[in-house]
Motif scaffolding. Structure first.
Motif, PDB file in Angstrom:
ATOM      1  N   LEU A   1     -33.748  -0.733  -0.027  1.00 20.91           N
ATOM      2  CA  LEU A   1     -32.429  -1.369   0.013  1.00 20.91           C
ATOM      3  C   LEU A   1     -31.831  -1.495  -1.389  1.00 20.91           C
ATOM      4  O   LEU A   1     -30.629  -1.283  -1.597  1.00 20.91           O
ATOM      5  N   LEU A   2     -32.680  -1.818  -2.363  1.00 23.32           N
ATOM      6  CA  LEU A   2     -32.200  -1.949  -3.741  1.00 23.32           C
ATOM      7  C   LEU A   2     -31.757  -0.599  -4.300  1.00 23.32           C
ATOM      8  O   LEU A   2     -30.788  -0.518  -5.064  1.00 23.32           O
ATOM      9  N   THR A   3     -32.480   0.459  -3.926  1.00 29.57           N
ATOM     10  CA  THR A   3     -32.085   1.798  -4.375  1.00 29.57           C
ATOM     11  C   THR A   3     -30.707   2.158  -3.842  1.00 29.57           C
ATOM     12  O   THR A   3     -29.846   2.678  -4.568  1.00 29.57           O
ATOM     13  N   THR A   4     -30.492   1.884  -2.567  1.00 22.40           N
ATOM     14  CA  THR A   4     -29.172   2.157  -1.972  1.00 22.40           C
ATOM     15  C   THR A   4     -28.105   1.285  -2.622  1.00 22.40           C
ATOM     16  O   THR A   4     -27.008   1.757  -2.951  1.00 22.40           O
ATOM     17  N   PHE A   5     -28.421   0.008  -2.829  1.00 24.11           N
ATOM     18  CA  PHE A   5     -27.472  -0.901  -3.475  1.00 24.11           C
ATOM     19  C   PHE A   5     -27.080  -0.397  -4.861  1.00 24.11           C
ATOM     20  O   PHE A   5     -25.900  -0.421  -5.225  1.00 24.11           O
ATOM     21  N   ARG A   6     -28.059   0.084  -5.627  1.00 26.20           N
ATOM     22  CA  ARG A   6     -27.774   0.564  -6.982  1.00 26.20           C
ATOM     23  C   ARG A   6     -26.732   1.683  -6.946  1.00 26.20           C
ATOM     24  O   ARG A   6     -25.777   1.676  -7.731  1.00 26.20           O
ATOM     25  N   VAL A   7     -26.902   2.630  -6.049  1.00 24.82           N
ATOM     26  CA  VAL A   7     -25.975   3.761  -5.997  1.00 24.82           C
ATOM     27  C   VAL A   7     -24.598   3.315  -5.508  1.00 24.82           C
ATOM     28  O   VAL A   7     -23.569   3.755  -6.021  1.00 24.82           O
ATOM     29  N   VAL A   8     -24.565   2.421  -4.520  1.00 26.55           N
ATOM     30  CA  VAL A   8     -23.275   1.901  -4.048  1.00 26.55           C
ATOM     31  C   VAL A   8     -22.557   1.170  -5.174  1.00 26.55           C
ATOM     32  O   VAL A   8     -21.349   1.329  -5.380  1.00 26.55           O
TER      33      VAL A   8
ATOM     34  N   LEU B   1     -30.655 -11.647   1.438  1.00 31.85           N
ATOM     35  CA  LEU B   1     -30.402 -12.435   0.227  1.00 31.85           C
ATOM     36  C   LEU B   1     -29.503 -13.635   0.494  1.00 31.85           C
ATOM     37  O   LEU B   1     -29.447 -14.561  -0.320  1.00 31.85           O
ATOM     38  N   GLY B   2     -28.759 -13.574   1.602  1.00 32.24           N
ATOM     39  CA  GLY B   2     -27.868 -14.683   1.932  1.00 32.24           C
ATOM     40  C   GLY B   2     -26.624 -14.730   1.073  1.00 32.24           C
ATOM     41  O   GLY B   2     -26.065 -15.820   0.837  1.00 32.24           O
ATOM     42  N   VAL B   3     -26.182 -13.584   0.571  1.00 32.47           N
ATOM     43  CA  VAL B   3     -24.985 -13.527  -0.278  1.00 32.47           C
ATOM     44  C   VAL B   3     -24.134 -12.333   0.135  1.00 32.47           C
ATOM     45  O   VAL B   3     -24.605 -11.404   0.794  1.00 32.47           O
ATOM     46  N   ILE B   4     -22.873 -12.362  -0.282  1.00 32.56           N
ATOM     47  CA  ILE B   4     -21.982 -11.223  -0.114  1.00 32.56           C
ATOM     48  C   ILE B   4     -22.017 -10.412  -1.406  1.00 32.56           C
ATOM     49  O   ILE B   4     -21.835 -10.959  -2.505  1.00 32.56           O
ATOM     50  N   LEU B   5     -22.259  -9.129  -1.299  1.00 32.21           N
ATOM     51  CA  LEU B   5     -22.387  -8.283  -2.485  1.00 32.21           C
ATOM     52  C   LEU B   5     -21.115  -7.506  -2.808  1.00 32.21           C
ATOM     53  O   LEU B   5     -20.849  -7.206  -3.971  1.00 32.21           O
ATOM     54  N   PHE B   6     -20.337  -7.175  -1.784  1.00 32.72           N
ATOM     55  CA  PHE B   6     -19.116  -6.406  -2.015  1.00 32.72           C
ATOM     56  C   PHE B   6     -17.973  -6.977  -1.185  1.00 32.72           C
ATOM     57  O   PHE B   6     -18.148  -7.311  -0.010  1.00 32.72           O
ATOM     58  N   GLU B   7     -16.827  -7.075  -1.826  1.00 34.99           N
ATOM     59  CA  GLU B   7     -15.601  -7.438  -1.109  1.00 34.99           C
ATOM     60  C   GLU B   7     -14.899  -6.151  -0.724  1.00 34.99           C
ATOM     61  O   GLU B   7     -14.624  -5.309  -1.580  1.00 34.99           O
TER      62      GLU B   7
ATOM     63  N   PRO C   1     -17.437  -5.285  -6.373  1.00 38.81           N
ATOM     64  CA  PRO C   1     -18.684  -6.061  -6.396  1.00 38.81           C
ATOM     65  C   PRO C   1     -18.424  -7.525  -6.734  1.00 38.81           C
ATOM     66  O   PRO C   1     -17.554  -7.842  -7.540  1.00 38.81           O
ATOM     67  N   THR C   2     -19.178  -8.396  -6.106  1.00 37.50           N
ATOM     68  CA  THR C   2     -19.081  -9.825  -6.396  1.00 37.50           C
ATOM     69  C   THR C   2     -19.906 -10.161  -7.640  1.00 37.50           C
ATOM     70  O   THR C   2     -20.638  -9.321  -8.168  1.00 37.50           O
ATOM     71  N   LYS C   3     -19.822 -11.408  -8.094  1.00 43.37           N
ATOM     72  CA  LYS C   3     -20.638 -11.843  -9.233  1.00 43.37           C
ATOM     73  C   LYS C   3     -22.125 -11.749  -8.887  1.00 43.37           C
ATOM     74  O   LYS C   3     -22.948 -11.438  -9.750  1.00 43.37           O
ATOM     75  N   GLN C   4     -22.449 -12.031  -7.633  1.00 43.93           N
ATOM     76  CA  GLN C   4     -23.842 -11.911  -7.200  1.00 43.93           C
ATOM     77  C   GLN C   4     -24.319 -10.457  -7.288  1.00 43.93           C
ATOM     78  O   GLN C   4     -25.469 -10.185  -7.656  1.00 43.93           O
ATOM     79  N   ALA C   5     -23.417  -9.507  -6.990  1.00 41.45           N
ATOM     80  CA  ALA C   5     -23.764  -8.083  -7.089  1.00 41.45           C
ATOM     81  C   ALA C   5     -23.984  -7.686  -8.543  1.00 41.45           C
ATOM     82  O   ALA C   5     -24.899  -6.909  -8.851  1.00 41.45           O
TER      83      ALA C   5
ATOM     84  N   LEU D   1     -25.111  -9.569 -10.939  1.00 45.23           N
ATOM     85  CA  LEU D   1     -26.427 -10.092 -11.326  1.00 45.23           C
ATOM     86  C   LEU D   1     -27.543  -9.265 -10.699  1.00 45.23           C
ATOM     87  O   LEU D   1     -28.515  -8.893 -11.369  1.00 45.23           O
ATOM     88  N   LEU D   2     -27.407  -8.954  -9.415  1.00 47.84           N
ATOM     89  CA  LEU D   2     -28.448  -8.194  -8.723  1.00 47.84           C
ATOM     90  C   LEU D   2     -28.605  -6.801  -9.325  1.00 47.84           C
ATOM     91  O   LEU D   2     -29.737  -6.301  -9.434  1.00 47.84           O
ATOM     92  N   TYR D   3     -27.510  -6.184  -9.723  1.00 48.79           N
ATOM     93  CA  TYR D   3     -27.587  -4.833 -10.296  1.00 48.79           C
ATOM     94  C   TYR D   3     -28.449  -4.823 -11.556  1.00 48.79           C
ATOM     95  O   TYR D   3     -29.303  -3.961 -11.729  1.00 48.79           O
ATOM     96  N   GLU D   4     -28.230  -5.809 -12.426  1.00 49.55           N
ATOM     97  CA  GLU D   4     -29.023  -5.877 -13.669  1.00 49.55           C
ATOM     98  C   GLU D   4     -30.502  -6.071 -13.353  1.00 49.55           C
ATOM     99  O   GLU D   4     -31.369  -5.431 -13.953  1.00 49.55           O
ATOM    100  N   ARG D   5     -30.815  -6.943 -12.393  1.00 54.28           N
ATOM    101  CA  ARG D   5     -32.205  -7.199 -12.040  1.00 54.28           C
ATOM    102  C   ARG D   5     -32.806  -5.997 -11.299  1.00 54.28           C
ATOM    103  O   ARG D   5     -33.988  -5.681 -11.478  1.00 54.28           O
ATOM    104  N   ALA D   6     -31.990  -5.355 -10.456  1.00 54.39           N
ATOM    105  CA  ALA D   6     -32.487  -4.223  -9.672  1.00 54.39           C
ATOM    106  C   ALA D   6     -32.911  -3.070 -10.573  1.00 54.39           C
ATOM    107  O   ALA D   6     -33.914  -2.398 -10.307  1.00 54.39           O
ATOM    108  N   LEU D   7     -32.153  -2.824 -11.644  1.00 52.09           N
ATOM    109  CA  LEU D   7     -32.522  -1.752 -12.567  1.00 52.09           C
ATOM    110  C   LEU D   7     -33.927  -1.975 -13.125  1.00 52.09           C
ATOM    111  O   LEU D   7     -34.739  -1.048 -13.219  1.00 52.09           O
ATOM    112  N   VAL D   8     -34.206  -3.214 -13.498  1.00 56.45           N
ATOM    113  CA  VAL D   8     -35.523  -3.539 -14.066  1.00 56.45           C
ATOM    114  C   VAL D   8     -36.608  -3.434 -13.001  1.00 56.45           C
ATOM    115  O   VAL D   8     -37.671  -2.854 -13.227  1.00 56.45           O
ATOM    116  N   LEU D   9     -36.339  -3.976 -11.818  1.00 56.18           N
ATOM    117  CA  LEU D   9     -37.337  -3.958 -10.740  1.00 56.18           C
ATOM    118  C   LEU D   9     -37.682  -2.528 -10.319  1.00 56.18           C
ATOM    119  O   LEU D   9     -38.861  -2.193 -10.140  1.00 56.18           O
ATOM    120  N   LEU D  10     -36.672  -1.687 -10.186  1.00 60.15           N
ATOM    121  CA  LEU D  10     -36.913  -0.309  -9.767  1.00 60.15           C
ATOM    122  C   LEU D  10     -37.678   0.466 -10.830  1.00 60.15           C
ATOM    123  O   LEU D  10     -38.548   1.283 -10.532  1.00 60.15           O
TER     124      LEU D  10
END
Length: 272
Positions: free
Chosen positions: A4-11, A42-48, A57-61, A63-72
């Motif tokens: 899911l994070l991989t797909t999110f990163r590309v989106v 995650l219980g958040v909205i990532l894209f409007e 992308p929302t503010k939550q997106a 933040l998640l993008y920065e963390r997702a890069l490191v996690l992946l």
């Protein structure tokens, strides 16, 4: 979750479900469903979504993008270590701006190759803005740029100074200029404004092509003094700039961390 994070990163990077589907060899509904699933977990909205194509992308997106890069990246590093206990060649990806890539990187790389024989270095070159984007997206580990650019998730260190000169036929009214995103464009534009120059300009997106034209006696250009061949006449300018090292804030590999420190030590030796 990693899928899911991989797909999110590309989106996040494309802002487009259709383009993401093409890049990941998925259907568009599959991409949409994965993003919805990630939002539910995650219980958040990532894209409007405004209309069919526009996505913000929302503010939550953010933040998640920065963390997702490191996690992946950490997961890829773990997979590599699990698959290869012998720790074969690790990859270090370097992207450098045109002037640095041609006139400074070869000497630095000679030192790095001697100190890190088990590292597989991959070299690319791009203008400063593109280099920064590649490092920010974890497409490169280190970058060398000619402008003091910044973005989140990237550290910047000042390196050696570079002198700019006017090169070429002093009687020519034709100016050879780089694209607006290049490191030298700002200084060229500044010089034109100071001297009220409105003559003919030829856009050339390569230092090497500009140098080749100057050697043929075609036009004038503002370039790094390092790039000008001895046979091309030059005129001094009061313009100096710095090169900069950029690297990802979270370098997972200890080898990459050591290479970053070695680059800074090399710079200190260079300036002495």
């Amino acid at each position: 979750m990693l899928k899911l994070l991989t797909t999110f990163r590309v989106v996040y990077e494309t802002r487009n479900f259709s383009r993401t589907a093409e890049l990941l060899f998925l259907s568009q509904p599959a991409v949409s469903n994965q993003i919805k699933q990630l939002e539910r977990e995650l219980g958040v909205i990532l894209f409007e979504r405004n209309g069919r194509k526009e996505m913000k992308p929302t503010k939550q997106a953010d933040l998640l993008y920065e963390r997702a890069l490191v996690l992946l990246e950490e997961w890829q590093e773990t997979q590599q270590q699990l698959l290869d206990e012998q720790n074969e060649e690790e990859v270090c990806r370097i992207v450098a701006s045109h002037t640095f890539a041609v006139y400074l990187l070869p000497k630095l790389l000679k030192d790095l190759l001697l100190k890190y024989p088990k590292i597989n270095f991959v070299i690319a070159y791009a203008n400063s803005h593109d280099a920064l984007e590649q490092v920010a997206k974890h497409e490169a580990d280190f970058g060398f740029i000619e402008k003091p650019l910044e973005t989140s998730g990237v550290q910047r260190f000042s390196l050696m100074e570079d002198e700019l000169v006017i090169a070429g036929d002093p009687d020519s009214q034709l100016w050879l200029v780089r694209e607006t995103t290049s490191g030298v464009f700002h200084y060229t534009q500044r010089y034109f404004e100071e001297k009220n120059i409105h003559g003919k300009k030829l856009l050339v997106k390569s230092n090497e092509v500009i140098v080749a034209l100057l050697k043929e006696g075609v036009g004038r250009s503002i370039l790094s003094k390092r790039a000008v061949p001895p046979e091309v006449p030059t005129e001094k300018l009061a313009y100096h700039r710095n090169f900069y090292l950029i690297q990802r804030t979270n370098l997972v590999s200890e080898n990459l961390q050591a290479i970053g420190k070695e680059i800074l030590r090399y710079n200190e030796r260079y300036q002495k």
